[in-house]
Motif scaffolding. Sequence first.
Motif, PDB file in Angstrom:
ATOM      1  N   SER A 161      33.483  46.892  50.277  1.00  0.00           N
ATOM      2  CA  SER A 161      33.760  48.099  51.072  1.00  0.00           C
ATOM      3  C   SER A 161      35.158  48.612  50.745  1.00  0.00           C
ATOM      4  CB  SER A 161      33.680  47.756  52.556  1.00  0.00           C
ATOM      5  OG  SER A 161      34.711  46.846  52.909  1.00  0.00           O
ATOM      6  N   ALA A 162      35.523  49.748  51.336  1.00  0.00           N
ATOM      7  CA  ALA A 162      36.870  50.290  51.153  1.00  0.00           C
ATOM      8  C   ALA A 162      37.905  49.292  51.684  1.00  0.00           C
ATOM      9  CB  ALA A 162      36.996  51.629  51.868  1.00  0.00           C
ATOM     10  N   TYR A 163      37.557  48.612  52.769  1.00  0.00           N
ATOM     11  CA  TYR A 163      38.455  47.597  53.330  1.00  0.00           C
ATOM     12  C   TYR A 163      38.681  46.476  52.309  1.00  0.00           C
ATOM     13  CZ  TYR A 163      39.949  43.558  56.086  1.00  0.00           C
ATOM     14  OH  TYR A 163      40.612  42.451  56.550  1.00  0.00           O
ATOM     15  N   ASP A 164      37.608  46.019  51.660  1.00  0.00           N
ATOM     16  CA  ASP A 164      37.726  44.957  50.656  1.00  0.00           C
ATOM     17  C   ASP A 164      38.641  45.379  49.508  1.00  0.00           C
ATOM     18  OD1 ASP A 164      35.960  43.291  52.031  1.00  0.00           O
ATOM     19  OD2 ASP A 164      34.220  44.162  51.046  1.00  0.00           O
ATOM     20  N   VAL A 165      38.439  46.607  49.047  1.00  0.00           N
ATOM     21  CA  VAL A 165      39.252  47.099  47.926  1.00  0.00           C
ATOM     22  C   VAL A 165      40.725  47.146  48.318  1.00  0.00           C
ATOM     23  CG1 VAL A 165      39.684  49.051  46.379  1.00  0.00           C
ATOM     24  CG2 VAL A 165      37.330  48.426  46.971  1.00  0.00           C
ATOM     25  N   GLN A 166      41.012  47.602  49.533  1.00  0.00           N
ATOM     26  CA  GLN A 166      42.406  47.689  49.981  1.00  0.00           C
ATOM     27  C   GLN A 166      43.040  46.305  50.109  1.00  0.00           C
ATOM     28  OE1 GLN A 166      44.464  50.603  50.623  1.00  0.00           O
ATOM     29  NE2 GLN A 166      45.780  48.826  50.266  1.00  0.00           N
ATOM     30  N   VAL A 167      42.308  45.360  50.698  1.00  0.00           N
ATOM     31  CA  VAL A 167      42.834  44.002  50.836  1.00  0.00           C
ATOM     32  C   VAL A 167      43.093  43.390  49.465  1.00  0.00           C
ATOM     33  CG1 VAL A 167      42.303  41.649  51.608  1.00  0.00           C
ATOM     34  CG2 VAL A 167      41.778  43.599  53.083  1.00  0.00           C
ATOM     35  N   LEU A 168      42.179  43.629  48.539  1.00  0.00           N
ATOM     36  CA  LEU A 168      42.347  43.107  47.184  1.00  0.00           C
ATOM     37  C   LEU A 168      43.596  43.697  46.529  1.00  0.00           C
ATOM     38  CD1 LEU A 168      41.185  41.371  44.913  1.00  0.00           C
ATOM     39  CD2 LEU A 168      39.804  43.340  44.218  1.00  0.00           C
ATOM     40  N   LEU A 169      43.797  44.998  46.687  1.00  0.00           N
ATOM     41  CA  LEU A 169      44.987  45.644  46.129  1.00  0.00           C
ATOM     42  C   LEU A 169      46.264  45.057  46.733  1.00  0.00           C
ATOM     43  CD1 LEU A 169      43.786  49.369  46.130  1.00  0.00           C
ATOM     44  CD2 LEU A 169      44.308  47.987  44.110  1.00  0.00           C
ATOM     45  N   ASP A 170      46.210  44.713  48.005  1.00  0.00           N
ATOM     46  CA  ASP A 170      47.385  44.141  48.685  1.00  0.00           C
ATOM     47  C   ASP A 170      47.754  42.771  48.135  1.00  0.00           C
ATOM     48  OD1 ASP A 170      47.520  46.387  50.262  1.00  0.00           O
ATOM     49  OD2 ASP A 170      46.467  45.486  51.968  1.00  0.00           O
ATOM     50  N   HIS A 171      46.829  42.133  47.457  1.00  0.00           N
ATOM     51  CA  HIS A 171      47.088  40.795  46.903  1.00  0.00           C
ATOM     52  C   HIS A 171      47.311  40.816  45.389  1.00  0.00           C
ATOM     53  CE1 HIS A 171      45.566  39.544  50.847  1.00  0.00           C
ATOM     54  NE2 HIS A 171      46.135  38.380  50.613  1.00  0.00           N
ATOM     55  N   CYS A 172      47.491  42.018  44.838  1.00  0.00           N
ATOM     56  CA  CYS A 172      47.794  42.142  43.407  1.00  0.00           C
ATOM     57  C   CYS A 172      49.304  42.076  43.202  1.00  0.00           C
ATOM     58  CB  CYS A 172      47.260  43.467  42.850  1.00  0.00           C
ATOM     59  SG  CYS A 172      45.462  43.569  42.832  1.00  0.00           S
ATOM     60  N   ALA A 180      43.856  48.363  37.142  1.00  0.00           N
ATOM     61  CA  ALA A 180      42.572  47.863  36.643  1.00  0.00           C
ATOM     62  C   ALA A 180      41.510  47.939  37.731  1.00  0.00           C
ATOM     63  CB  ALA A 180      42.729  46.429  36.147  1.00  0.00           C
ATOM     64  N   ILE A 181      41.901  47.606  38.951  1.00  0.00           N
ATOM     65  CA  ILE A 181      40.975  47.662  40.086  1.00  0.00           C
ATOM     66  C   ILE A 181      40.622  49.105  40.432  1.00  0.00           C
ATOM     67  CG2 ILE A 181      40.797  47.209  42.571  1.00  0.00           C
ATOM     68  CD1 ILE A 181      42.446  44.633  42.010  1.00  0.00           C
ATOM     69  N   LEU A 182      41.623  49.968  40.444  1.00  0.00           N
ATOM     70  CA  LEU A 182      41.390  51.372  40.770  1.00  0.00           C
ATOM     71  C   LEU A 182      40.590  52.090  39.681  1.00  0.00           C
ATOM     72  CD1 LEU A 182      44.897  52.204  42.253  1.00  0.00           C
ATOM     73  CD2 LEU A 182      42.734  52.039  43.517  1.00  0.00           C
ATOM     74  N   ASP A 286      31.472  44.701  40.385  1.00  0.00           N
ATOM     75  CA  ASP A 286      30.985  45.188  41.681  1.00  0.00           C
ATOM     76  C   ASP A 286      31.850  46.302  42.242  1.00  0.00           C
ATOM     77  OD1 ASP A 286      28.805  43.453  41.778  1.00  0.00           O
ATOM     78  OD2 ASP A 286      30.016  41.825  42.589  1.00  0.00           O
ATOM     79  N   LEU A 287      33.044  46.482  41.688  1.00  0.00           N
ATOM     80  CA  LEU A 287      33.874  47.616  42.104  1.00  0.00           C
ATOM     81  C   LEU A 287      33.196  48.927  41.705  1.00  0.00           C
ATOM     82  CD1 LEU A 287      37.339  46.155  41.064  1.00  0.00           C
ATOM     83  CD2 LEU A 287      36.536  46.518  43.413  1.00  0.00           C
ATOM     84  N   ARG A 288      32.419  48.898  40.626  1.00  0.00           N
ATOM     85  CA  ARG A 288      31.624  50.074  40.251  1.00  0.00           C
ATOM     86  C   ARG A 288      30.482  50.272  41.248  1.00  0.00           C
ATOM     87  NH1 ARG A 288      30.752  52.562  35.305  1.00  0.00           N
ATOM     88  NH2 ARG A 288      28.627  51.787  35.086  1.00  0.00           N
ATOM     89  N   HIS A 289      29.982  49.167  41.782  1.00  0.00           N
ATOM     90  CA  HIS A 289      28.964  49.269  42.830  1.00  0.00           C
ATOM     91  C   HIS A 289      29.553  50.021  44.024  1.00  0.00           C
ATOM     92  CE1 HIS A 289      26.669  45.422  41.401  1.00  0.00           C
ATOM     93  NE2 HIS A 289      26.991  46.227  40.419  1.00  0.00           N
ATOM     94  N   TYR A 290      30.794  49.675  44.366  1.00  0.00           N
ATOM     95  CA  TYR A 290      31.454  50.357  45.479  1.00  0.00           C
ATOM     96  C   TYR A 290      31.529  51.861  45.211  1.00  0.00           C
ATOM     97  CZ  TYR A 290      35.253  52.547  48.002  1.00  0.00           C
ATOM     98  OH  TYR A 290      35.988  53.439  48.736  1.00  0.00           O
TER      99      TYR A 290
END
Length: 345
Positions: A161-172, A180-182, A286-290
Amino acid sequence: MARKKKNELPSGNIRIQVYDYTDDNGKKHYKSFTGSTKSEAQALATEWKNHRRELKEALSLSTACAKYIEMKASVLSPYTVTGYQTALHRIQKHPVGKIDLKVLKNIDLQRFVSDLSPKISPKSIRNTMGLISAALGVFLPKFDLNVTLPAKTKPSLYTPSAYDVQVLLDHCKTQELKLAILFAAVGTMRRGEACAVTFADVDYKNRIVNVNKTMVKIGNTSEWIVRQPKTYDSYRRVRLPQYIIDMIKGLDQSRETVLGLTPDQVYDRFSVALKHSGLTPFRYHDLRHYAASKMHADGIPDRYIEAIGGWKPGSTVLKRVYENVIDAEMEKIEEAFAEKNQFCV
């Protein structure tokens, strides 16, 4: 002393020879069959003649597959070649790989499939049989391949979800990993495509990145090369928000690529960030899935999603995999439906 029978060997067995083929030098080749009696040897020869094929040379299944890979390597994508080499290794390890094409039968291939089934996924078995089918199509085109493959299994995919993507970015820890994630979550890029983006591909004024190549590994080596995308539809122009363009501007532009990373390095760093985030495990892909699921949930027509993500028109992949509804979005829809259906009881 008993009189020695015609074609009798010192062991007492009977050997007979049957004509096989004549090579390019005019030399005739024969096949030998041995039995305890002449009738037994003749039966073996008859069975062989009933199943033999017209080939000028002995060619085992594994050799035919290896030859096919060699002759097609220059026109196939490195990813496909790597997959074929993995399949070839499976064939070489199994007795079916040693069987000559002249006597190869469907029952041999069915036994091969049955032996593989408990060990690898149905998809891997299908890929392996894909190589065999392609090789037989070249070296034994009249072979009627008829093998039952294991049923396909529906992949268990988690759409972040958008929440998952944001949390992941916070740990980069680096801007490169964040980009790369974006590139995947917002720019719908595959890992190889993201790693191949150069600064020259970026149109800063119009906030566009031209996706026109991908980074792939050569065979089973550790060497990475940049080459054209696998399909024509993968060529596309991706429009990005200004904050991502600003991130690109802030990087060292003296290096060859924007990320300065190989797909393996992206995977390793992504995995570390994901582990530290505590999120439900998911793949970089799976980020493309998002991205696709979010566009779908926002009502964007499939044809536009296909064009943005680099899928072929009418892609079954998009329909089966990339239209997963994000869990958070599903909860909103379910809640809205429940609230609209109030009855007096």
